[in-house]
Design a protein around this motif. Structure first.
Motif, PDB file in Angstrom:
ATOM      1  N   UNK A 180      33.207  36.152  26.794  1.00 39.25           N
ATOM      2  CA  UNK A 180      33.436  36.466  27.773  1.00 39.25           C
ATOM      3  C   UNK A 180      34.213  37.970  27.600  1.00 39.25           C
ATOM      4  N   UNK A 181      34.058  39.244  27.618  1.00 45.19           N
ATOM      5  CA  UNK A 181      35.034  40.811  27.583  1.00 45.19           C
ATOM      6  C   UNK A 181      36.469  40.316  27.555  1.00 45.19           C
ATOM      7  N   UNK A 182      36.559  40.920  26.570  1.00 44.31           N
ATOM      8  CA  UNK A 182      38.650  40.521  26.748  1.00 44.31           C
ATOM      9  C   UNK A 182      38.827  39.117  26.782  1.00 44.31           C
ATOM     10  N   UNK A 183      38.485  38.172  26.353  1.00 41.86           N
ATOM     11  CA  UNK A 183      39.011  36.591  26.237  1.00 41.86           C
ATOM     12  C   UNK A 183      38.330  35.793  24.876  1.00 41.86           C
ATOM     13  N   UNK A 184      38.142  37.159  23.475  1.00 40.87           N
ATOM     14  CA  UNK A 184      37.929  37.046  22.124  1.00 40.87           C
ATOM     15  C   UNK A 184      39.181  36.028  21.686  1.00 40.87           C
ATOM     16  N   UNK A 185      39.861  35.280  22.027  1.00 41.03           N
ATOM     17  CA  UNK A 185      40.540  35.066  20.772  1.00 41.03           C
ATOM     18  C   UNK A 185      40.277  34.598  19.567  1.00 41.03           C
ATOM     19  N   UNK A 186      41.074  34.754  18.341  1.00 41.86           N
ATOM     20  CA  UNK A 186      41.344  33.977  16.855  1.00 41.86           C
ATOM     21  C   UNK A 186      40.184  32.627  17.346  1.00 41.86           C
ATOM     22  N   UNK A 187      40.350  31.273  17.402  1.00 39.15           N
ATOM     23  CA  UNK A 187      39.639  30.770  17.745  1.00 39.15           C
ATOM     24  C   UNK A 187      37.877  31.309  17.850  1.00 39.15           C
ATOM     25  N   UNK A 188      37.819  31.841  18.970  1.00 36.28           N
ATOM     26  CA  UNK A 188      35.905  32.133  19.754  1.00 36.28           C
ATOM     27  C   UNK A 188      35.568  33.139  18.497  1.00 36.28           C
ATOM     28  N   UNK A 189      35.979  33.802  17.897  1.00 31.81           N
ATOM     29  CA  UNK A 189      36.162  34.826  16.996  1.00 31.81           C
ATOM     30  C   UNK A 189      35.655  34.268  16.098  1.00 31.81           C
ATOM     31  N   UNK A 190      36.387  33.605  15.246  1.00 27.25           N
ATOM     32  CA  UNK A 190      36.009  32.921  14.111  1.00 27.25           C
ATOM     33  C   UNK A 190      34.791  31.942  14.541  1.00 27.25           C
ATOM     34  N   UNK A 191      34.585  31.282  15.609  1.00 25.25           N
ATOM     35  CA  UNK A 191      33.267  30.135  15.724  1.00 25.25           C
ATOM     36  C   UNK A 191      32.411  31.191  15.977  1.00 25.25           C
ATOM     37  N   UNK A 192      32.527  32.697  16.456  1.00 23.51           N
ATOM     38  CA  UNK A 192      31.137  33.367  16.597  1.00 23.51           C
ATOM     39  C   UNK A 192      31.308  34.275  14.997  1.00 23.51           C
ATOM     40  N   UNK A 193      31.592  34.287  14.187  1.00 22.41           N
ATOM     41  CA  UNK A 193      31.674  34.516  12.960  1.00 22.41           C
ATOM     42  C   UNK A 193      31.507  33.550  12.223  1.00 22.41           C
ATOM     43  N   UNK A 194      31.395  32.304  12.384  1.00 25.69           N
ATOM     44  CA  UNK A 194      30.395  30.718  11.377  1.00 25.69           C
ATOM     45  C   UNK A 194      29.401  31.044  11.754  1.00 25.69           C
ATOM     46  N   UNK A 195      28.692  30.994  13.274  1.00 29.18           N
ATOM     47  CA  UNK A 195      27.374  30.686  13.775  1.00 29.18           C
ATOM     48  C   UNK A 195      26.832  32.021  13.004  1.00 29.18           C
ATOM     49  N   UNK A 196      27.338  33.308  13.235  1.00 30.43           N
ATOM     50  CA  UNK A 196      26.707  34.990  12.234  1.00 30.43           C
ATOM     51  C   UNK A 196      26.106  34.240  11.136  1.00 30.43           C
ATOM     52  N   UNK A 197      27.229  34.050  10.202  1.00 30.32           N
ATOM     53  CA  UNK A 197      27.023  33.592   8.941  1.00 30.32           C
ATOM     54  C   UNK A 197      25.788  32.156   8.562  1.00 30.32           C
ATOM     55  N   UNK A 198      25.733  31.787   9.410  1.00 28.82           N
ATOM     56  CA  UNK A 198      24.817  30.581   9.166  1.00 28.82           C
ATOM     57  C   UNK A 198      23.667  30.795   9.582  1.00 28.82           C
ATOM     58  N   UNK A 199      23.156  31.578  10.838  1.00 26.41           N
ATOM     59  CA  UNK A 199      22.350  31.853  10.917  1.00 26.41           C
ATOM     60  C   UNK A 199      21.118  33.348   9.919  1.00 26.41           C
ATOM     61  N   UNK A 200      22.695  33.427   9.461  1.00 23.47           N
ATOM     62  CA  UNK A 200      22.306  35.059   8.209  1.00 23.47           C
ATOM     63  C   UNK A 200      21.730  34.281   6.933  1.00 23.47           C
TER      64      UNK A 200
END
Length: 318
Positions: free
Chosen positions: A274-294
């Motif tokens: 959700x816009x404006x609700x990306x805390x550190x944990x959510x962004x870290x999960x997003x980065x982990x997903x991106x790395x795994x899929x890449x």
């Protein structure tokens, strides 16, 4: 009244038995310190210290309250430390979702990567379709997800879009399986096994439109997505399915995975929150997903992720 600050003053004076030394310890002037002690005494209705020109002595009532004051200060420090860990993404609960058809190895890589970097965060992971994820993100029942494009991303922030080439899964003895690559038109006469439209309507329609544009209109569309169910349909009826090279049925000795000529079909995923609700944990999960899929895409020789962090109104790369 700032109770925590007043209690800090009380404890400092009690331990130093001197207003001047307590004020120096607290980094404040002596008159404001005396005023805070007096106000605390009024609020509590208890005299905390006996004062003379030479010394300060804690009263019996003050002695009885001192241990509780220290306990309250300790709990306050613990609360502040916990809040800091949550703010920094090192503690708390993260409610995340992944799509049902994600490969098992990719899911394992995501979980392992997130655990390594954010072991203090409790991860509540759900298996949800894009439609269900969008609903959960909109209602704030989810903190972060992995959605498939195209979809309605209003009100969301997105990570990079990753593209994963789709091939065709068909019986190993099928004539088309003898080719290195399979044109979509060569699948004419085959039913198509596809996920239910309600799970991702735009993606469902986009796949069928692309098939028709390349000369393949399925004889029928059969709904299914579990690997065992898909395997059964492929082997027992004249049906094919689309999937990446690492999909479950592609490892079956009775099923062949073949790339499609011209790579006309591509899965597009990105992390979303959700816009404006990306805390550190959510962004870290997003980065982990991106790395795994890449990593998965690179292993399969697919296109690398787009370097563009998309806005809700941006065009998606195809």
């Amino acid at each position: 009244m700032d109770l925590i600050r007043h209690l800090q003053c009380f404890v400092a004076v009690a331990e130093e038995s001197h207003f001047g030394r307590a004020a120096q310890r607290l980094g404040m002037a002596q008159p404001p310190l005396s005023q805070r002690i007096q106000r605390l005494e009024r609020e509590l209705g208890v005299r905390l210290f006996e004062r003379t020109s030479r010394q300060v002595t804690i009263t019996k009532g003050g002695t009885l309250l001192l241990d509780e004051a220290r306990e309250i200060l300790a709990r306050s420090e613990a609360l502040t430390a916990t809040a800091r860990r949550i703010r920094e993404g090192r503690s708390g609960l993260l409610r995340a979702a992944l799509p049902p058809d994600l490969a098992g190895d990719t899911i394992a890589a995501i979980l392992a990567g997130f655990q390594r970097q954010h072991g203090g965060v409790e991860l509540e992971l759900h298996e949800l379709s894009t439609a269900d994820q969008l609903a959960g993100l909109a209602s704030h029942d989810l903190d972060v997800g992995l959605v498939r494009h195209p979809c309605d991303v209003a009100g969301l922030e997105l990570g990079p879009v990753l593209r994963h080439e789709l091939g065709v899964l068909l019986p190993r003895h099928a004539p088309a399986a003898r080719s290195g690559t399979v044109p979509l038109a060569a699948l004419t006469g085959y039913d198509l096994i596809l996920f239910p439209r309600a799970q991702a309507p735009a993606v469902h329609d986009d796949l069928l439109t692309t098939c028709a544009r390349h000369g393949y209109t399925p004889a029928a569309v059969r709904h299914g997505q579990g690997p065992s169910f898909t395997r059964g349909l492929i082997l027992s009826s004249r049906a094919v399915a689309f999937g990446p090279r690492d999909t479950g049925p592609a490892q079956d000795p009775d099923i062949a995975w073949r790339p499609l000529a011209g790579a006309p079909l591509t899965l597009r995923h990105s992390a979303a929150w959700p816009k404006g609700r990306g805390d550190a944990a959510a962004l870290a999960f997003a980065d982990t997903v991106t790395d795994a899929l890449a990593v998965t895409a690179a292993a399969d020789g697919d296109l690398p992720p787009s370097p563009l962090h998309l806005r809700p109104t941006a065009e998606y790369w195809i």
